[in-house]
Write a protein that holds these residues in place. Structure first.
Motif, PDB file in Angstrom:
ATOM      1  N   GLY A  60      -0.843  -0.157 -10.510  1.00 49.61           N
ATOM      2  CA  GLY A  60      -0.395  -1.155  -9.929  1.00 49.61           C
ATOM      3  C   GLY A  60       0.482  -0.967  -9.374  1.00 49.61           C
ATOM      4  O   GLY A  60       1.018  -1.899  -9.008  1.00 49.61           O
ATOM      5  N   LEU A  61       1.332   0.098  -9.223  1.00 45.17           N
ATOM      6  CA  LEU A  61       2.282  -0.428  -8.470  1.00 45.17           C
ATOM      7  C   LEU A  61       1.948  -0.874  -6.713  1.00 45.17           C
ATOM      8  O   LEU A  61       3.223  -1.693  -6.304  1.00 45.17           O
ATOM      9  CB  LEU A  61       3.251   0.953  -9.015  1.00 45.17           C
ATOM     10  N   ALA A  62       1.461  -0.274  -6.351  1.00 44.71           N
ATOM     11  CA  ALA A  62       0.624  -0.485  -5.168  1.00 44.71           C
ATOM     12  C   ALA A  62      -0.688  -0.385  -5.126  1.00 44.71           C
ATOM     13  O   ALA A  62      -1.474   0.625  -6.159  1.00 44.71           O
ATOM     14  CB  ALA A  62       1.797   0.250  -3.769  1.00 44.71           C
ATOM     15  N   ALA A  63      -1.462  -0.213  -3.964  1.00 45.01           N
ATOM     16  CA  ALA A  63      -2.539  -0.138  -4.009  1.00 45.01           C
ATOM     17  C   ALA A  63      -2.628   1.186  -3.006  1.00 45.01           C
ATOM     18  O   ALA A  63      -1.985   1.376  -2.139  1.00 45.01           O
ATOM     19  CB  ALA A  63      -3.626  -1.179  -3.152  1.00 45.01           C
ATOM     20  N   ALA A  64      -4.162   1.570  -2.478  1.00 43.27           N
ATOM     21  CA  ALA A  64      -4.244   2.737  -1.876  1.00 43.27           C
ATOM     22  C   ALA A  64      -5.846   2.620  -1.036  1.00 43.27           C
ATOM     23  O   ALA A  64      -5.988   2.130  -1.768  1.00 43.27           O
ATOM     24  CB  ALA A  64      -4.386   4.526  -2.266  1.00 43.27           C
ATOM     25  N   ILE A  65      -6.084   3.489   0.103  1.00 45.04           N
ATOM     26  CA  ILE A  65      -6.995   2.985   0.722  1.00 45.04           C
ATOM     27  C   ILE A  65      -7.679   4.870   0.623  1.00 45.04           C
ATOM     28  O   ILE A  65      -7.043   5.894   1.758  1.00 45.04           O
ATOM     29  CB  ILE A  65      -6.861   2.437   2.272  1.00 45.04           C
ATOM     30  N   ILE A  80       4.872   0.521   2.015  1.00 46.38           N
ATOM     31  CA  ILE A  80       5.995   0.812   1.573  1.00 46.38           C
ATOM     32  C   ILE A  80       6.150   1.855   0.368  1.00 46.38           C
ATOM     33  O   ILE A  80       7.218   2.004  -0.013  1.00 46.38           O
ATOM     34  CB  ILE A  80       5.467  -0.745  -0.620  1.00 46.38           C
ATOM     35  N   ALA A  81       5.246   2.348   0.920  1.00 50.03           N
ATOM     36  CA  ALA A  81       5.782   4.373   0.894  1.00 50.03           C
ATOM     37  C   ALA A  81       4.506   5.059   1.475  1.00 50.03           C
ATOM     38  O   ALA A  81       3.139   4.638   1.859  1.00 50.03           O
ATOM     39  CB  ALA A  81       6.407   4.312  -0.907  1.00 50.03           C
ATOM     40  N   ASP A  82       5.195   6.160   2.274  1.00 49.19           N
ATOM     41  CA  ASP A  82       3.964   7.209   3.117  1.00 49.19           C
ATOM     42  C   ASP A  82       4.407   8.384   1.482  1.00 49.19           C
ATOM     43  O   ASP A  82       5.521   8.930   1.149  1.00 49.19           O
ATOM     44  CB  ASP A  82       4.952   7.353   3.847  1.00 49.19           C
ATOM     45  N   VAL A  83       2.884   8.966   1.503  1.00 54.53           N
ATOM     46  CA  VAL A  83       2.777   9.506  -0.145  1.00 54.53           C
ATOM     47  C   VAL A  83       1.369  10.528   1.226  1.00 54.53           C
ATOM     48  O   VAL A  83       0.594  10.556   1.504  1.00 54.53           O
ATOM     49  CB  VAL A  83       1.967   8.877  -1.217  1.00 54.53           C
ATOM     50  N   ASP A  84       2.196  11.384   1.027  1.00 50.76           N
ATOM     51  CA  ASP A  84       1.142  12.819   1.222  1.00 50.76           C
ATOM     52  C   ASP A  84       1.115  13.794  -0.251  1.00 50.76           C
ATOM     53  O   ASP A  84       1.006  15.216  -0.094  1.00 50.76           O
ATOM     54  CB  ASP A  84       2.484  13.651   2.127  1.00 50.76           C
ATOM     55  N   SER A  85       0.571  13.065  -0.838  1.00 49.86           N
ATOM     56  CA  SER A  85      -0.417  13.568  -2.338  1.00 49.86           C
ATOM     57  C   SER A  85      -1.071  13.020  -2.676  1.00 49.86           C
ATOM     58  O   SER A  85      -0.890  11.817  -3.146  1.00 49.86           O
ATOM     59  CB  SER A  85       0.852  14.007  -2.890  1.00 49.86           C
ATOM     60  N   ARG A 138      -2.524   7.951  -9.139  1.00 46.65           N
ATOM     61  CA  ARG A 138      -1.570   7.450 -10.040  1.00 46.65           C
ATOM     62  C   ARG A 138      -0.531   5.844  -9.694  1.00 46.65           C
ATOM     63  O   ARG A 138      -0.888   5.039 -10.494  1.00 46.65           O
ATOM     64  CB  ARG A 138      -0.312   8.545 -10.134  1.00 46.65           C
ATOM     65  N   ILE A 139      -0.529   6.226  -8.514  1.00 43.53           N
ATOM     66  CA  ILE A 139       0.147   5.037  -8.043  1.00 43.53           C
ATOM     67  C   ILE A 139      -1.000   3.527  -7.824  1.00 43.53           C
ATOM     68  O   ILE A 139      -0.225   2.395  -8.842  1.00 43.53           O
ATOM     69  CB  ILE A 139       1.074   5.213  -6.795  1.00 43.53           C
ATOM     70  N   LEU A 150       0.883  -1.057  -0.355  1.00 42.85           N
ATOM     71  CA  LEU A 150      -0.137   0.028   0.090  1.00 42.85           C
ATOM     72  C   LEU A 150       0.767   1.269   0.202  1.00 42.85           C
ATOM     73  O   LEU A 150       2.197   0.790   0.146  1.00 42.85           O
ATOM     74  CB  LEU A 150      -0.600  -0.135   1.181  1.00 42.85           C
ATOM     75  N   VAL A 151       0.830   2.367  -0.551  1.00 41.74           N
ATOM     76  CA  VAL A 151       0.627   3.286  -0.420  1.00 41.74           C
ATOM     77  C   VAL A 151      -0.844   4.446   0.549  1.00 41.74           C
ATOM     78  O   VAL A 151      -1.228   3.643   0.342  1.00 41.74           O
ATOM     79  CB  VAL A 151       1.287   4.781  -2.174  1.00 41.74           C
ATOM     80  N   MET A 152       0.379   4.694   1.299  1.00 39.15           N
ATOM     81  CA  MET A 152      -1.127   5.739   2.290  1.00 39.15           C
ATOM     82  C   MET A 152       0.073   6.971   2.557  1.00 39.15           C
ATOM     83  O   MET A 152       0.866   7.666   2.774  1.00 39.15           O
ATOM     84  CB  MET A 152      -0.716   5.146   3.495  1.00 39.15           C
ATOM     85  N   PRO A 153      -1.098   8.209   3.661  1.00 38.66           N
ATOM     86  CA  PRO A 153       0.361   9.168   3.637  1.00 38.66           C
ATOM     87  C   PRO A 153       0.498   8.516   5.594  1.00 38.66           C
ATOM     88  O   PRO A 153       0.723   7.962   5.593  1.00 38.66           O
ATOM     89  CB  PRO A 153      -1.366   9.758   4.245  1.00 38.66           C
TER      90      PRO A 153
END
Length: 310
Positions: A234-239, A218-223, A229-230, A191-194
């Motif tokens: 299919g690179l990772a999922a989000a919630i 797997i990555a913290d993304v504040d955007s 886009r991620i 997952l990518v999450m904030p």
């Protein structure tokens, strides 16, 4: 030495609100040197430096933050006194509104359209940022209103619950996408999450923790755009909630899978500083925000959201 003038106070407040002397001067329709001179005179009167000036703009010092809170109260009282004596008339004033990005994607445009069309005397100023930062801006009295992921009032903060919205797994679209996925299955996905300071992250982690599960981040993304886009790649999922995908073209829209066993919901509330009850333009804009949210939910535009009890 004479006391500060209302002009000096208004100029200082505008500089803090806009974070830039040039933008504040443009907003006030005055020359920047004139604005700078008035603020310098104010600092001399108060015998304190109020603003830290950098190449990127200005921000208040500790003394400036304290004076800012007084200044906003003074200006609000003056505007209220004028309105009380002049009687009914057009509603005029500036209202600073804070919206988290996922809420802004669905609410900002219709809200601003209504304000600008029906109340031309109101100057809305929209701040889009993380929920935690918007909370800080309310505490500093730099925002009159904000929508935050809360349904209860707390120290210094009044909250009017608005709705609850369900969270979904957001992933690459495809032919074999199931309608639902269990929380246990989600726990095993990358997952990518904030970042951990973000309310959405803490809320989701708490929901998984209650089930004895943990996230695989797997990555913290504040955007929000980057997360979308991620997930679509299919690179990772989000919630995310459905509102977080508002405005996307169908071709760029990732798949959304309902999380079950159990579902995850988050509250949204209309928030403002407890020591500054809503009045005048701010009260009107608050009513417009609640009405617009209700319209979006009842029309189905705010998918899977449920209005809070009145």
């Amino acid at each position: 030495m004479s006391p500060p003038t209302l002009k000096q106070i208004r100029f200082f407040v505008a500089a803090v609100d806009w974070g830039s002397l040039s933008r504040a001067a443009a907003h006030l329709n005055v020359a920047q040197p004139a604005l700078s001179q008035q603020i310098a005179q104010l600092e001399a009167i108060l015998r304190n430096e109020l603003l830290i000036r950098t190449a990127r703009g200005v921000r208040p010092t500790e003394a400036g933050q304290r004076f800012y809170r007084h200044a906003r109260t003074i200006l609000r009282q003056v505007d209220g006194a004028v309105a009380d004596l002049t009687g009914p008339g057009p509603i005029i004033g500036r209202v600073a509104i804070g919206l988290p990005t996922s809420v802004a994607t669905i609410l900002a445009h219709p809200l601003l359209s209504t304000i600008l069309r029906d109340y031309p005397g109101i100057r809305p100023e929209l701040f889009e940022s993380l929920s935690g930062y918007l909370h800080e801006l309310i505490a500093q009295h730099r925002l009159e209103l904000a929508i935050l992921y809360r349904d209860r009032s707390g120290p210094g903060l009044s909250v009017q619950p608005i709705l609850r919205e369900e969270l979904f797994l957001v992933t690459k679209a495809g032919a074999d996408i199931p309608a639902t996925i269990t929380m246990r299955e989600v726990a095993g996905l990358p997952l990518v999450m904030p970042s951990p300071t973000h309310t959405l992250r803490t809320m989701v982690e708490a929901a998984f923790s209650r089930e004895g599960l943990s996230l695989t981040v797997i990555a913290d993304v504040d955007s929000l755009p980057t997360m979308r886009r991620i997930a679509a790649s299919g690179l990772a999922a989000a919630i995310l909630p459905i509102s977080g995908l508002s405005g996307l073209d169908e071709a760029a829209r990732p798949a959304m899978i309902r999380i079950v066993e159990p579902t995850i919901t988050r509250p949204l509330g209309l928030c403002y500083a407890a020591d500054q009850p809503l009045a005048g333009p701010a009260a009107l804009v608050a009513d417009l925000m609640v009405a617009e949210v209700r319209r979006l939910v009842e029309s189905g535009a705010w998918g899977n959201a449920v209005l809070a009890d009145p």
